[in-house]
Enzyme design. Structure first.
Site, PDB file in Angstrom:
ATOM      1  N   GLU A 146       0.830  -1.213   0.000  1.00 19.00           N
ATOM      2  CA  GLU A 146       0.000   0.000   0.000  1.00 19.00           C
ATOM      3  C   GLU A 146       0.860   1.257   0.000  1.00 19.00           C
ATOM      4  O   GLU A 146       0.528   2.239  -0.653  1.00 19.00           O
ATOM      5  CB  GLU A 146      -0.971   0.001   1.186  1.00 19.00           C
ATOM      6  CG  GLU A 146      -2.107  -0.997   1.053  1.00 19.00           C
ATOM      7  CD  GLU A 146      -3.024  -0.723  -0.133  1.00 19.00           C
ATOM      8  OE1 GLU A 146      -3.022   0.400  -0.656  1.00 19.00           O
ATOM      9  OE2 GLU A 146      -3.736  -1.651  -0.553  1.00 19.00           O
ATOM     10  N   TYR A 194      -6.055   6.803   4.141  1.00 24.30           N
ATOM     11  CA  TYR A 194      -6.301   5.739   3.170  1.00 24.30           C
ATOM     12  C   TYR A 194      -5.538   4.458   3.533  1.00 24.30           C
ATOM     13  O   TYR A 194      -6.110   3.362   3.581  1.00 24.30           O
ATOM     14  CB  TYR A 194      -5.906   6.186   1.743  1.00 24.30           C
ATOM     15  CG  TYR A 194      -5.793   4.982   0.859  1.00 24.30           C
ATOM     16  CD1 TYR A 194      -6.943   4.363   0.381  1.00 24.30           C
ATOM     17  CD2 TYR A 194      -4.553   4.394   0.578  1.00 24.30           C
ATOM     18  CE1 TYR A 194      -6.866   3.201  -0.363  1.00 24.30           C
ATOM     19  CE2 TYR A 194      -4.472   3.236  -0.156  1.00 24.30           C
ATOM     20  CZ  TYR A 194      -5.629   2.650  -0.627  1.00 24.30           C
ATOM     21  OH  TYR A 194      -5.558   1.492  -1.344  1.00 24.30           O
ATOM     22  N   ASP A 196      -9.575   4.804  -2.633  1.00 24.53           N
ATOM     23  CA  ASP A 196      -8.487   5.301  -3.488  1.00 24.53           C
ATOM     24  C   ASP A 196      -9.111   5.886  -4.763  1.00 24.53           C
ATOM     25  O   ASP A 196     -10.336   6.041  -4.845  1.00 24.53           O
ATOM     26  CB  ASP A 196      -7.479   4.171  -3.789  1.00 24.53           C
ATOM     27  CG  ASP A 196      -8.056   3.105  -4.702  1.00 24.53           C
ATOM     28  OD1 ASP A 196      -9.269   3.170  -5.032  1.00 24.53           O
ATOM     29  OD2 ASP A 196      -7.292   2.213  -5.116  1.00 24.53           O
TER      30      ASP A 196
END
Ligand code: SF4
Length: 371
Positions: free
Chosen positions: A57, A139, A157
């Protein structure tokens, strides 16, 4: 590989149908990614490794899946777990990161690994706990919570923003639409398989609900999609016009010794491209045609123009004129070092510097191909 739907999710969402349809589609059409546990394995009890989820990520922020894949594999081969990454040198991590861009991510990655390696339980399993770690924003915290720990979290996202804006025909332009989009996603997240739900929405955005020419005929959410009813989904999400990036310019100096070594230096730890390697340059002044700083080369030599490159940073565009000088034995300017030709590819060179060096010495930054 098509499989039967693995599980009907117990959903806590207000529109169970969307989650059910999306997860059934994901079971059959998910992307195989090196950091991902596929739904069939998850159903057999295989748990995602939080280290893998976190690493991927962070790498995927501002970077494409295809660009990340080799870096992810390389990092895992070098540092198979968070303790190994914590034990690595800063320089080693920066070198391994070179080329992925947005280098503050690499510095935060290392700082985060150093901290997590000291925590008895490893990565925290809540959004709040994760957000307290270096380099983990809203996020990334939500993504790790949902994907690694299977806890409901609204993961939004760019792909998810697009799918959601179309699904609910949200006409508020981004970024103002973000709170509404996040609230809509939060309503949809199922109580079970929240990680698969997040990855399913990302995959739908990447493969079906694409920015241009979405393939609505193949979309499992077509019966739910409001943008289809109201006209042209491709127009969504609306975006507020961006301000033009300011321009900067300067000169990069590539000094090449007779043995092929190139003069380089390391940038200051803090700030843009902190801790990365560069060839000497002037300052980067505002506007076009400037030379920045005093405009002088690192030493007097027969500098000649070798080319020009441009590079787009988040907040400005940079034009660099590239000058090259071929030199004999000279004393090394303070703060600089000579890097042997064979070692250039292994330096922590950001993309802008690779471009500059390539303009003066084509092929110099490429790693030799393995036989
Ligand atoms: S029907 Fe089309 S616009 Fe709507 S979510 Fe699916 S692909 Fe996107």
């Amino acid at each position: 590989m098509a499989t039967a739907s693995l599980a009907t999710p117990k959903t806590g969402s207000r529109d169970d149908g969307i989650a059910v349809r999306l997860l059934a589609w994901y079971d059959n059409h998910h992307r195989d990614l090196p950091w991902r546990v596929p739904p069939a394995d998850l159903a057999r009890g295989v748990r995602p490794d939080p280290y893998h989820v976190w690493l991927s990520e962070v790498m995927l922020q501002q970077t494409t899946v295809e660009a990340v894949k080799p870096y992810f594999r390389d990092f895992l081969a070098k540092w198979p777990d968070v303790k190994a990454l914590a034990a690595a040198s800063n320089d080693g991590v920066m070198r391994a990161w070179a080329g992925l861009g947005y280098y503050s991510r690499a510095r935060n990655l290392k700082a985060c690994a150093d901290l997590v390696a000291t925590l008895p339980g490893g990565f925290p399993d809540s959004e709040e706990g994760l957000r307290a770690l270096p380099g983990i924003g809203a996020y990334t915290a939500a993504a790790i919570t949902a994907i690694a720990f299977g806890r409901p979290a609204a993961v939004v996202d760019g792909n998810v923003e697009r799918v959601t804006a179309r699904l609910f025909d949200i006409r508020t332009p981004l970024p103002d639409a973000k709170p509404e989009i996040k609230a809509r996603v939060a309503e949809l997240v199922p109580a079970s398989r929240p990680g698969d739900f997040a990855q399913a929405t990302m995959d739908l955005g990447a493969t079906i609900c694409t920015p241009k020419r979405p393939r609505c005929m193949l979309c499992p959410l077509r019966p739910d999609c409001r943008a289809i009813l109201s006209g042209d989904p491709e127009l969504l999400p609306l975006k507020a016009p961006k301000a033009d990036r300011p321009k900067r310019s300067g000169i990069a100096y590539v000094a090449v010794r007779r043995d092929g070594a190139v003069l380089m230096r390391t940038r200051a730890e803090k700030g843009l491209l902190g801790g990365m390697t560069e060839v000497p340059t002037t300052g980067w002044s505002e506007g076009r045609g400037g030379t920045g700083g005093d405009g002088k080369p690192p030493f007097a030599a027969g500098w000649r123009k070798a080319g020009a490159i441009s590079h787009v940073f988040t907040h400005f565009e940079l034009d660099l004129e590239v000058r090259r000088a071929d030199v004999g034995e000279i004393s090394t300017p303070a703060g600089h070092r000579w890097v042997a030709a064979a070692d250039i590819a292994g330096e922590a060179l950001p993309t802008v510097m690779k471009k500059a060096i390539e303009a003066a010495i084509p092929g110099a930054t490429k790693k030799p191909k393995r036989p």
